[in-house]
Design a protein around this motif. Structure first.
Motif, PDB file in Angstrom:
ATOM      1  N   MET A 126       0.854  -1.179   0.000  1.00 28.62           N
ATOM      2  CA  MET A 126       0.000   0.000   0.000  1.00 28.62           C
ATOM      3  C   MET A 126       0.900   1.243   0.000  1.00 28.62           C
ATOM      4  O   MET A 126       1.650   1.463   0.936  1.00 28.62           O
ATOM      5  CB  MET A 126      -0.855  -0.033   1.269  1.00 28.62           C
ATOM      6  N   SER A 127       0.861   2.012  -1.063  1.00 23.22           N
ATOM      7  CA  SER A 127       1.676   3.220  -1.050  1.00 23.22           C
ATOM      8  C   SER A 127       0.967   4.228  -0.154  1.00 23.22           C
ATOM      9  O   SER A 127      -0.185   4.563  -0.362  1.00 23.22           O
ATOM     10  CB  SER A 127       1.864   3.767  -2.465  1.00 23.22           C
ATOM     11  N   GLU A 128       1.687   4.690   0.837  1.00 24.31           N
ATOM     12  CA  GLU A 128       1.036   5.484   1.881  1.00 24.31           C
ATOM     13  C   GLU A 128       0.594   6.839   1.363  1.00 24.31           C
ATOM     14  O   GLU A 128      -0.358   7.408   1.863  1.00 24.31           O
ATOM     15  CB  GLU A 128       1.989   5.681   3.059  1.00 24.31           C
ATOM     16  N   ALA A 179      -0.798   7.437  -1.364  1.00 24.57           N
ATOM     17  CA  ALA A 179      -2.041   7.339  -2.121  1.00 24.57           C
ATOM     18  C   ALA A 179      -3.254   7.214  -1.206  1.00 24.57           C
ATOM     19  O   ALA A 179      -4.332   7.646  -1.565  1.00 24.57           O
ATOM     20  CB  ALA A 179      -1.986   6.149  -3.070  1.00 24.57           C
ATOM     21  N   ILE A 180      -3.081   6.655  -0.033  1.00 28.80           N
ATOM     22  CA  ILE A 180      -4.235   6.323   0.799  1.00 28.80           C
ATOM     23  C   ILE A 180      -4.215   7.103   2.098  1.00 28.80           C
ATOM     24  O   ILE A 180      -3.209   7.168   2.780  1.00 28.80           O
ATOM     25  CB  ILE A 180      -4.204   4.819   1.099  1.00 28.80           C
ATOM     26  N   ARG A 181      -5.359   7.705   2.374  1.00 29.88           N
ATOM     27  CA  ARG A 181      -5.504   8.396   3.647  1.00 29.88           C
ATOM     28  C   ARG A 181      -6.633   7.697   4.368  1.00 29.88           C
ATOM     29  O   ARG A 181      -7.747   7.660   3.858  1.00 29.88           O
ATOM     30  CB  ARG A 181      -5.833   9.869   3.390  1.00 29.88           C
ATOM     31  N   THR A 182      -6.348   7.095   5.508  1.00 26.87           N
ATOM     32  CA  THR A 182      -7.413   6.369   6.192  1.00 26.87           C
ATOM     33  C   THR A 182      -8.064   7.274   7.229  1.00 26.87           C
ATOM     34  O   THR A 182      -7.480   8.249   7.684  1.00 26.87           O
ATOM     35  CB  THR A 182      -6.897   5.098   6.880  1.00 26.87           C
ATOM     36  N   ARG A 183      -9.286   6.913   7.586  1.00 27.53           N
ATOM     37  CA  ARG A 183     -10.062   7.698   8.521  1.00 27.53           C
ATOM     38  C   ARG A 183      -9.415   7.608   9.900  1.00 27.53           C
ATOM     39  O   ARG A 183      -9.078   6.530  10.369  1.00 27.53           O
ATOM     40  CB  ARG A 183     -11.481   7.126   8.565  1.00 27.53           C
ATOM     41  N   GLN A 215      -5.182   5.974  14.634  1.00 28.32           N
ATOM     42  CA  GLN A 215      -5.254   4.709  13.905  1.00 28.32           C
ATOM     43  C   GLN A 215      -5.624   3.575  14.849  1.00 28.32           C
ATOM     44  O   GLN A 215      -5.042   3.456  15.928  1.00 28.32           O
ATOM     45  CB  GLN A 215      -3.903   4.366  13.263  1.00 28.32           C
ATOM     46  N   LEU A 216      -6.543   2.722  14.398  1.00 25.03           N
ATOM     47  CA  LEU A 216      -6.880   1.523  15.166  1.00 25.03           C
ATOM     48  C   LEU A 216      -5.884   0.440  14.812  1.00 25.03           C
ATOM     49  O   LEU A 216      -5.845  -0.019  13.672  1.00 25.03           O
ATOM     50  CB  LEU A 216      -8.281   1.046  14.812  1.00 25.03           C
ATOM     51  N   VAL A 217      -5.104   0.055  15.775  1.00 28.39           N
ATOM     52  CA  VAL A 217      -4.002  -0.866  15.519  1.00 28.39           C
ATOM     53  C   VAL A 217      -4.273  -2.176  16.256  1.00 28.39           C
ATOM     54  O   VAL A 217      -4.716  -2.177  17.400  1.00 28.39           O
ATOM     55  CB  VAL A 217      -2.679  -0.230  16.009  1.00 28.39           C
ATOM     56  N   VAL A 218      -4.011  -3.273  15.568  1.00 27.60           N
ATOM     57  CA  VAL A 218      -4.201  -4.600  16.158  1.00 27.60           C
ATOM     58  C   VAL A 218      -2.957  -4.966  16.945  1.00 27.60           C
ATOM     59  O   VAL A 218      -1.841  -4.820  16.461  1.00 27.60           O
ATOM     60  CB  VAL A 218      -4.434  -5.649  15.046  1.00 27.60           C
ATOM     61  N   LEU A 221       7.953  -0.927  16.514  1.00 29.93           N
ATOM     62  CA  LEU A 221       6.747  -0.178  16.849  1.00 29.93           C
ATOM     63  C   LEU A 221       6.903   0.498  18.210  1.00 29.93           C
ATOM     64  O   LEU A 221       6.566   1.670  18.385  1.00 29.93           O
ATOM     65  CB  LEU A 221       5.544  -1.127  16.875  1.00 29.93           C
ATOM     66  N   GLU A 233       7.205   4.364  16.972  1.00 34.63           N
ATOM     67  CA  GLU A 233       5.837   4.857  16.964  1.00 34.63           C
ATOM     68  C   GLU A 233       5.369   5.199  18.383  1.00 34.63           C
ATOM     69  O   GLU A 233       4.989   6.332  18.689  1.00 34.63           O
ATOM     70  CB  GLU A 233       4.972   3.775  16.312  1.00 34.63           C
TER      71      GLU A 233
END
Lengths: 193, 191
Positions: free
Chosen positions: A1-3, A5-9, A37-40, A119, A123
């Motif tokens: 996923m090229s970051e 290009a995508i903007r997540t909610r 971000q919802l992270v697993v 992480l 992060e």
């Protein structure tokens, strides 16, 4: 996923808490809200679990229960868009103080890291620094050291614009003194699974 | 954020629909569910909007009765995707669908800043769902990109890609698979 290009909610902490209350997530899901971000969360092996138990035991000896709470994997109301569940936290107060809302200002946050080392360092380290958590430990099971981070300061090159200025790597055989318990000496050996 | 380290939570289409029902996502949220991720759509500029209107008009003219064109409405693409393509050609009339349609004959995206997303991300998703034909009205290159024949492709985002790409200039014509006798001037689709 090229970051690019995508903007997540992104979710705010208030929305996240409502999602939990409304039962939107599946039972037993292990999630954290990190910077919107919802992270697993990664599944935990026995070394990870053992590290958490050893840390909790050592910290409860140092932080008296009439004034401090030592929590395992409970939510922290870190900022408007983050609600992590660190492996261990130390917070001033009593359990009922946090009935209205999760603790927001732990004096110490600890993550036990194996696969999650990158992480936890980059992060989460940057998030905790941004929230001015004064002290952050990573119990690094891969290299068998305790990484002690202190002095949050702005750092534009970090993922969230903040980082810790001071980092100490303590090996087994050395001792650590939490800033919030200046007279304590915890043997790093006692924390290693 | 190093990607190997963070695993974002993925949403299913059922959960996504629940987020809408319970009001977490409203009409004002420009969101599409793509491969389990809630993706924020880019705001639309005027050329983008014009291209949608032109595409709608042109396709409606070209298609035989028995088809209709939907504009930015949800498609039940797969269990973790509910995109809202700029245009979708589906069989039957609007009343034939009690659920979102899942099998359009043609999906069209108008792309300027979203070109990379539309090509790599959505292209692979549409191919994985075996959409037979996918067009990108490419406002950057001023061409129509026509994608056909979805096939496995390990290098693509979702493991599928289109085998055939026709890049058509303004002076060329396109015939949608769903309207074999139509000849649409590409110029009619460019704003």
């Amino acid at each position: 996923m090229s970051e690019s290009a995508i903007r997540t909610r992104r979710w705010s902490r208030v929305e996240y808490d409502r999602l939990i209350e409304e039962g939107v997530f599946q039972p037993g899901e292990r999630l954290e809200l990190l910077a919107g971000q919802l992270v697993v969360r990664e599944p935990q092996g026995t070394p990870h679990a053992t590290g958490i138990r050893l840390l909790t035991r050592a910290l409860r000896e140092v932080f008296a229960e009439d004034r401090w709470i030592v929590d395992m994997q409970l939510p922290v109301a870190l900022d408007e868009e983050s609600e992590p569940e660190p492996d261990v936290t130390v917070t001033a107060g009593n359990p009922r103080d946090f009935l209205p809302s999760h603790p927001a200002r732990p004096v110490l946050v600890v993550e036990v890291a194996e696969a999650s080392l990158a992480l936890d360092r980059e992060e989460k380290g940057s998030l905790y620094a941004r929230a001015r958590v004064p002290e952050y430990w990573i119990l690094n099971l891969r290299d068998r050291v305790l990484e002690v981070y202190r002095e949050p300061h702005p750092d534009p090159s970090s993922p969230h614009g903040w980082a810790y200025r001071s980092r100490q790597n303590l090996a087994a055989g050395e001792h650590v003194t939490p800033s919030a318990a200046p007279t304590a000496r915890i043997a790093v050996t006692n924390l290693m699974p | 954020m190093s990607e190997s380290a963070v695993r974002p939570r993925r949403w299913t289409r059922v959960e996504y629909d629940k987020l809408i029902e319970t009001g977490f996502l409203g009409p004002g949220d420009k969101i599409e569910l793509l491969g389990g991720q809630l993706c924020v759509s880019e705001p639309q500029n005027n050329p983008h909007a014009r291209a949608i209107s032109l595409g709608l008009e042109t396709l409606q003219r070209a298609l035989a009765p028995g088809w209709h064109v939907r504009v930015q409405l949800p498609i039940a693409l797969d269990t973790e995707s509910e995109p809202e393509p700029d245009l979708a050609v589906v069989s039957g009339g609007p009343r034939d669908y009690t659920d979102h349609p899942s099998r359009p004959a043609l999906v069209v995206e108008v792309a300027d800043s979203s070109l990379a997303l539309d090509r790599e991300h959505k292209g692979s998703l549409y191919a994985r769902a075996r959409m037979p034909e996918y067009w990108i009205v490419n406002l950057v290159g001023w061409v129509l990109e026509v994608y056909r024949e979805p096939g496995l492709d390990a290098g693509a985002q979702y493991g599928w890609a289109y085998r055939v790409l026709l890049t058509l200039r303004a002076d060329e014509q396109v015939t949608p698979l769903a309207a074999p006798s139509a000849r649409i001037p590409v110029a009619d689709l460019l704003p």
